[in-house]
Design a protein around this motif. Structure first.
Motif, short mmCIF file in Angstrom:
data_model
loop_
_atom_site.label_atom_id
_atom_site.label_comp_id
_atom_site.label_asym_id
_atom_site.label_seq_id
_atom_site.Cartn_x
_atom_site.Cartn_y
_atom_site.Cartn_z
N GLY A 328 0.81 -1.22 0.00
CA GLY A 328 0.00 0.00 0.00
C GLY A 328 0.83 1.26 0.00
O GLY A 328 0.30 2.35 0.20
N GLY A 329 2.13 1.14 -0.24
CA GLY A 329 3.02 2.29 -0.16
C GLY A 329 3.11 3.12 -1.41
O GLY A 329 4.04 3.92 -1.56
N THR A 330 2.21 2.95 -2.34
CA THR A 330 2.17 3.81 -3.53
C THR A 330 0.79 4.45 -3.60
O THR A 330 -0.16 4.03 -2.95
CB THR A 330 2.41 3.03 -4.83
N ARG A 331 0.70 5.50 -4.39
CA ARG A 331 -0.57 6.15 -4.73
C ARG A 331 -1.27 6.73 -3.50
O ARG A 331 -2.46 6.52 -3.28
CB ARG A 331 -1.47 5.16 -5.48
N SER A 332 -0.50 7.46 -2.70
CA SER A 332 -1.07 8.15 -1.55
C SER A 332 -0.25 9.41 -1.29
O SER A 332 0.80 9.64 -1.90
CB SER A 332 -1.06 7.26 -0.32
N LEU A 333 -0.71 10.22 -0.33
CA LEU A 333 -0.02 11.46 -0.01
C LEU A 333 1.30 11.24 0.73
O LEU A 333 2.09 12.16 0.87
CB LEU A 333 -0.93 12.34 0.85
N TYR A 334 1.51 10.02 1.23
CA TYR A 334 2.81 9.76 1.87
C TYR A 334 3.60 8.71 1.11
O TYR A 334 4.54 8.11 1.65
CB TYR A 334 2.63 9.37 3.34
N ASP A 335 3.29 8.50 -0.15
CA ASP A 335 4.05 7.49 -0.91
C ASP A 335 5.49 7.92 -1.16
O ASP A 335 6.34 7.08 -1.49
CB ASP A 335 3.34 7.10 -2.21
N TYR A 336 5.79 9.21 -0.96
CA TYR A 336 7.18 9.65 -1.09
C TYR A 336 8.08 8.94 -0.08
O TYR A 336 9.29 8.76 -0.33
CB TYR A 336 7.28 11.17 -0.90
N VAL A 337 7.53 8.51 1.05
CA VAL A 337 8.31 7.80 2.07
C VAL A 337 8.87 6.51 1.49
O VAL A 337 10.05 6.17 1.68
CB VAL A 337 7.45 7.52 3.31
N TYR A 338 8.03 5.77 0.77
CA TYR A 338 8.46 4.50 0.20
C TYR A 338 9.40 4.71 -0.98
O TYR A 338 10.32 3.92 -1.20
CB TYR A 338 7.23 3.68 -0.20
N ALA A 339 9.16 5.78 -1.73
CA ALA A 339 10.09 6.11 -2.81
C ALA A 339 11.47 6.42 -2.24
O ALA A 339 12.50 5.99 -2.79
CB ALA A 339 9.56 7.31 -3.60
N ARG A 340 11.51 7.12 -1.12
CA ARG A 340 12.78 7.48 -0.51
C ARG A 340 13.47 6.24 0.10
O ARG A 340 14.71 6.16 0.12
CB ARG A 340 12.57 8.59 0.52
N PHE A 341 12.68 5.30 0.58
CA PHE A 341 13.26 4.05 1.07
C PHE A 341 13.94 3.31 -0.09
O PHE A 341 15.09 2.85 0.03
CB PHE A 341 12.18 3.17 1.69
N MET A 342 13.24 3.22 -1.21
CA MET A 342 13.82 2.53 -2.37
C MET A 342 15.03 3.29 -2.89
O MET A 342 16.06 2.70 -3.24
CB MET A 342 12.75 2.40 -3.46
N ALA A 343 14.93 4.62 -2.92
CA ALA A 343 16.06 5.43 -3.39
C ALA A 343 17.27 5.26 -2.49
O ALA A 343 18.42 5.23 -2.98
CB ALA A 343 15.65 6.91 -3.44
N LYS A 344 17.05 5.15 -1.19
CA LYS A 344 18.17 4.96 -0.26
C LYS A 344 18.85 3.62 -0.47
O LYS A 344 20.07 3.50 -0.31
CB LYS A 344 17.67 5.10 1.18
N VAL A 345 18.07 2.61 -0.85
CA VAL A 345 18.67 1.30 -1.17
C VAL A 345 19.57 1.43 -2.40
O VAL A 345 20.69 0.90 -2.43
CB VAL A 345 17.56 0.26 -1.42
N LEU A 346 19.10 2.16 -3.41
CA LEU A 346 19.84 2.27 -4.67
C LEU A 346 21.02 3.22 -4.57
O LEU A 346 22.07 2.99 -5.18
CB LEU A 346 18.90 2.72 -5.79
N TYR A 347 20.85 4.32 -3.81
CA TYR A 347 21.87 5.35 -3.70
C TYR A 347 22.09 5.69 -2.22
O TYR A 347 21.71 6.77 -1.74
CB TYR A 347 21.46 6.60 -4.48
N PRO A 348 22.70 4.79 -1.48
CA PRO A 348 22.79 4.97 -0.02
C PRO A 348 23.53 6.24 0.41
O PRO A 348 23.15 6.87 1.39
CB PRO A 348 23.51 3.70 0.45
#
Length: 384
Positions: A328-348
Motif C-alpha cells: 500500500g506504499g504507492t498512490r497516496s499522499l505519503y508514498d514519497y516515504v516508500y520512494a525514498r526508502f527505495m532510493a536509499k537502497v539504490l543510492y545509499p
C-alpha cells in the motif's frame, strides 16, 4: 406656505423616513446574518466543474481513505456517510481495524459496494444521501451513464486521482478535497510538503548520477516463492522505480503488470529485489507486513524466496539487497516515504541522512489519528 407645498414637503419627509427605515433594516439583516457565503467552485482532476453552496457535510468516499482523513482533519469521519468498504477493509484489513478502534463511528458507514466485484450500487449511493461523492477516476468511469442518476438526485460527483502517480495529480487531488471539505489551508500545507519531498528526492537522485542505474526487480508477494507473482512494467511500483532512478527489469517485458519469466529474472541479474507485502493474513504463502504484523513473520515468509533456483547467484541476493516493502506504499499522499526508502537502497550515500521510517512516523503523527504500528519496509539481513 401653501397647503399644496406643505403636503409635498410632508410627503417627501415620509418617503425619506421610509427609505431610511429600509436601509437600517437592511443593515440589521446583514449584521445578523453575517457576510454572504460565496459558492465553492471546484474543478476536479477530470476537468469537471462542480459548484457547492457550502463545504460538504455528508460525503461518500470511494477510495483514498487515509488521504481524505489527513486533508479533512479532525471530524473527518463525522462527515462521512458512506464508503466503498472493500477498498479499505478488503485491501488493508489491519489498517482498517486500527482506524476502527480509534474512530468507532466507521462501523456505522454505509457500504455502497465496489468496482472490482461489480457491486457498486447507484441505489445505495442515493439512499445514503451524501452531499458529495468523492470518487476515483476509475470508479467514475465504471459508473458511466449511471453517474447522471446520482447527480440527478442532487449529489455532486468529484473526481480525484492519486493512481496517476504524478506530482501534478497528487497536488491537484489534495487541493480538490480540501476545497470540497472547506479545509483548504490544511490541503495546501500537505500539497506543498508532498511537492517538497519529491523535489528533494529527485535532486538527490540527480546528484548521485544517472550513469549505471542499479537494476531493480519488484514482485507482488502474494503467491509465495513457488510461483512468480506480478511485476510492474508501467505504473504502480514501476512508477516508483522510474522516479528514484532505478532500471526496472520489467520494463518492456509486461505492459502494465504480470509475472516475469523466471529465466529472464535470473538473466537480468537485478541489483536490488523488493517483494511487496501487506496484511494478507488469509494467504498462507504470502509475505505479510504492516499494521500489527510481527516483523519476524515477514522475514519468515520472505526468506524462502532466496532458495529459488538460480537466485543464490543474483547480485541482490549475494549482496544482501533483498527487501520487503508495504504494497500500500504507492498512490497516496505519503508514498514519497516508500520512494525514498527505495532510493536509499539504490543510492545509499545520497540518502545517508534520510530516515524513511522516521518520515512515515512523523507523517502519521502530524496528520492522522493513529500510529503506523508495525514494519512497512525492511531488509532481509543475510543469515536472518
Amino acid at each position: 406656505m401653501s397647503d399644496t407645498a406643505l403636503r409635498r414637503r410632508q410627503s417627501a419627509r415620509a418617503s425619506f423616513a421610509r427609505a431610511a427605515a429600509l436601509v437600517i433594516l437592511a443593515f440589521a439583516v446583514l449584521w445578523t446574518a453575517g457576510p454572504a457565503r460565496a459558492d465553492i467552485r471546484v474543478t476536479d482532476v477530470m476537468g469537471r466543474e462542480v459548484t457547492l453552496a457550502k463545504p460538504a457535510e455528508r460525503v461518500l468516499l470511494g477510495f483514498y481513505f487515509e488521504d481524505y482523513i489527513a486533508i479533512t482533519g479532525p471530524g473527518a469521519i463525522d462527515r462521512l456517510a458512506a464508503v466503498s468498504l472493500h477498498y479499505w477493509k478488503g485491501y488493508r484489513p489491519r489498517q482498517y481495524e486500527a482506524y476502527l478502534a480509534a474512530l468507532p463511528k466507521i462501523a456505522d458507514l454505509v457500504d455502497v459496494g465496489d468496482v472490482d466485484n461489480g457491486t457498486m450500487s447507484v441505489e445505495k449511493i442515493v439512499a445514503a444521501r451524501p452531499d458529495v461523492a468523492i470518487l476515483s477516476v476509475g470508479q467514475i468511469q465504471y459508473l458511466g451513464a449511471s453517474a447522471a442518476q446520482i447527480e440527478a438526485a442532487g449529489i455532486h460527483i468529484v473526481a480525484v486521482d492519486y493512481n496517476a502517480q504524478t506530482v501534478e495529480k497528487h497536488v491537484a487531488s489534495t487541493l480538490v478535497i480540501g476545497k470540497v471539505m472547506g479545509t483548504e489551508e490544511r490541503a495546501g500545507r500537505l500539497a506543498r510538503a508532498y511537492q517538497a519531498a519529491v523535489d528533494d528526492t529527485l535532486a538527490r537522485v540527480r546528484a548521485a548520477g544517472a550513469a549505471g542505474k542499479p537494476k531493480v526487480y519488484v514482485e507482488l508477494g502474494q503467491k509465495g516463492p513457488r510461483e512468480y507473482g506480478n511485476s510492474y512494467g508501467k505504473g504502480m511500483w514501476a512508477g516508483v522505480i522510474d522516479l528514484v532512478g532505478g532500471a526496472n527489469i520489467a520494463a518492456g517485458q509486461v505492459a502494465n503488470w504480470g509475472p516475469l519469466n523466471p529465466e529472464y529474472v535470473i538473466s537480468a541479474r537485478p541489483d536490488a529485489i523488493f517483494v511487496t507485502a501487506s496484511e494478507w493474513m488469509g494467504m498462507p504463502d504470502a509475505v505479510v507486513m504492516g499494521f500489527g504484523v510481527d516483523p519476524a513473520l515477514t522475514r519468515e515468509r520472505l526468506r524462502p524466496y532466496l532458495e529459488r533456483a538460480g537466485w543464490a547467484d543474483l547480485p541482490a541476493v549475494r549482496n544482501g539487497e533483498v527487501y520487503a516493502i508495504y504494497h500500500g506504499g504507492t498512490r497516496s499522499l505519503y508514498d514519497y516515504v516508500y520512494a525514498r526508502f527505495m532510493a536509499k537502497v539504490l543510492y545509499p550515500q545520497a540518502f545517508a541522512d534520510v530516515d524513511p521510517r522516521a518520515e512515515l512516523a512523523a507523517y502519521y503523527k502530524e496528520n492522522l489519528p493513529i500510529s503506523p504500528d508495525g514494519e512497512f519496509m525492511l531488509r532481509l539481513e543475510p543469515g536472518s
